[in-house]
Design an enzyme around this catalytic site. Structure first.
Site, mmCIF file in Angstrom:
data_model
loop_
_atom_site.group_PDB
_atom_site.id
_atom_site.type_symbol
_atom_site.label_atom_id
_atom_site.label_comp_id
_atom_site.label_asym_id
_atom_site.label_seq_id
_atom_site.Cartn_x
_atom_site.Cartn_y
_atom_site.Cartn_z
ATOM 1 N N HIS A 176 42.213 33.001 48.155
ATOM 2 C CA HIS A 176 40.973 33.624 47.687
ATOM 3 C C HIS A 176 40.641 34.697 48.712
ATOM 4 C CE1 HIS A 176 36.739 34.347 46.885
ATOM 5 N NE2 HIS A 176 36.576 34.235 48.191
ATOM 6 N N GLU B 10 30.140 34.334 52.294
ATOM 7 C CA GLU B 10 31.166 33.297 52.367
ATOM 8 C C GLU B 10 31.404 32.833 53.799
ATOM 9 O OE1 GLU B 10 34.466 35.018 50.218
ATOM 10 O OE2 GLU B 10 33.481 34.665 48.283
ATOM 11 N N LYS C 99 44.221 28.448 49.785
ATOM 12 C CA LYS C 99 43.823 27.337 48.926
ATOM 13 C C LYS C 99 44.747 26.135 49.136
ATOM 14 C CE LYS C 99 41.870 30.366 45.392
ATOM 15 N NZ LYS C 99 41.934 30.732 43.957
ATOM 16 N N ASN D 281 47.108 29.922 42.770
ATOM 17 C CA ASN D 281 47.322 31.292 43.224
ATOM 18 C C ASN D 281 47.158 31.504 44.726
ATOM 19 O OD1 ASN D 281 44.545 31.279 43.390
ATOM 20 N ND2 ASN D 281 44.218 32.886 41.897
ATOM 21 N N TYR E 155 30.948 29.563 45.196
ATOM 22 C CA TYR E 155 31.109 30.024 43.816
ATOM 23 C C TYR E 155 29.807 29.937 43.015
ATOM 24 C CZ TYR E 155 36.227 29.523 44.452
ATOM 25 O OH TYR E 155 37.527 29.617 44.877
#
Length: 140
Positions: free
Chosen positions: A115, A126, A5, A112, A45
């Site tokens: 992913h 994806e 990310k 974080n 998403y």
């Protein structure tokens, strides 16, 4: 399918993520730096698009470049989830990517670092979003 990310890219953790994959003897089958578009994020998403917090995720994921990785090997999905650690960095174990490099802010926002797909089927979907030119490559 793994994404480093924008916070992971900005903090210089691309190599850390790749090194951890390679140490576990997983193979890197696809790798590229991308700037996420709204269309890609909505496709990535789909289960979150109608949630009230979705726009925060979209803004975060569009805040800088990210690195898309296709990795393969026996058990990659489950193993990388363990390597990444739980979603909330403050709850992630030391030695995991999120435990070592992630952070949570007092306002509740989470950076974080990575992913990862939650199943081989999700990984295939994806991959089509981030690697349309390699859509037939799947994680084991």
């Amino acid at each position: 399918m793994i994404l480093v990310k924008p916070d992971g890219v900005a903090s210089g953790h691309i190599g850390d993520v790749i090194s951890r994959l390679e140490r576990r003897r997983f193979t890197i089958d696809g790798l590229k730096v991308v700037r996420a578009t709204r269309a890609q994020l909505q496709a990535h998403y789909p289960q979150l698009v109608d949630k009230p917090f979705y726009h925060e995720i979209e803004d975060y994921m569009m805040s800088g470049p990210l690195v898309a990785i296709i990795a393969s090997g026996t058990g990659i999905v489950a193993d990388f989830h363990k390597m990444a650690g739980v979603t909330k960095p403050e709850e992630a174990a030391c030695g995991t990517i999120r435990g070592d490099f992630g952070r949570a802010w007092p306002d509740g926002s989470i950076l974080n670092v990575v992913h990862s797909s939650d199943s081989p089927e999700t990984a295939a979907d994806e991959i089509k979003v981030w690697f349309p030119e390699l859509a037939d490559v799947e994680e084991d």
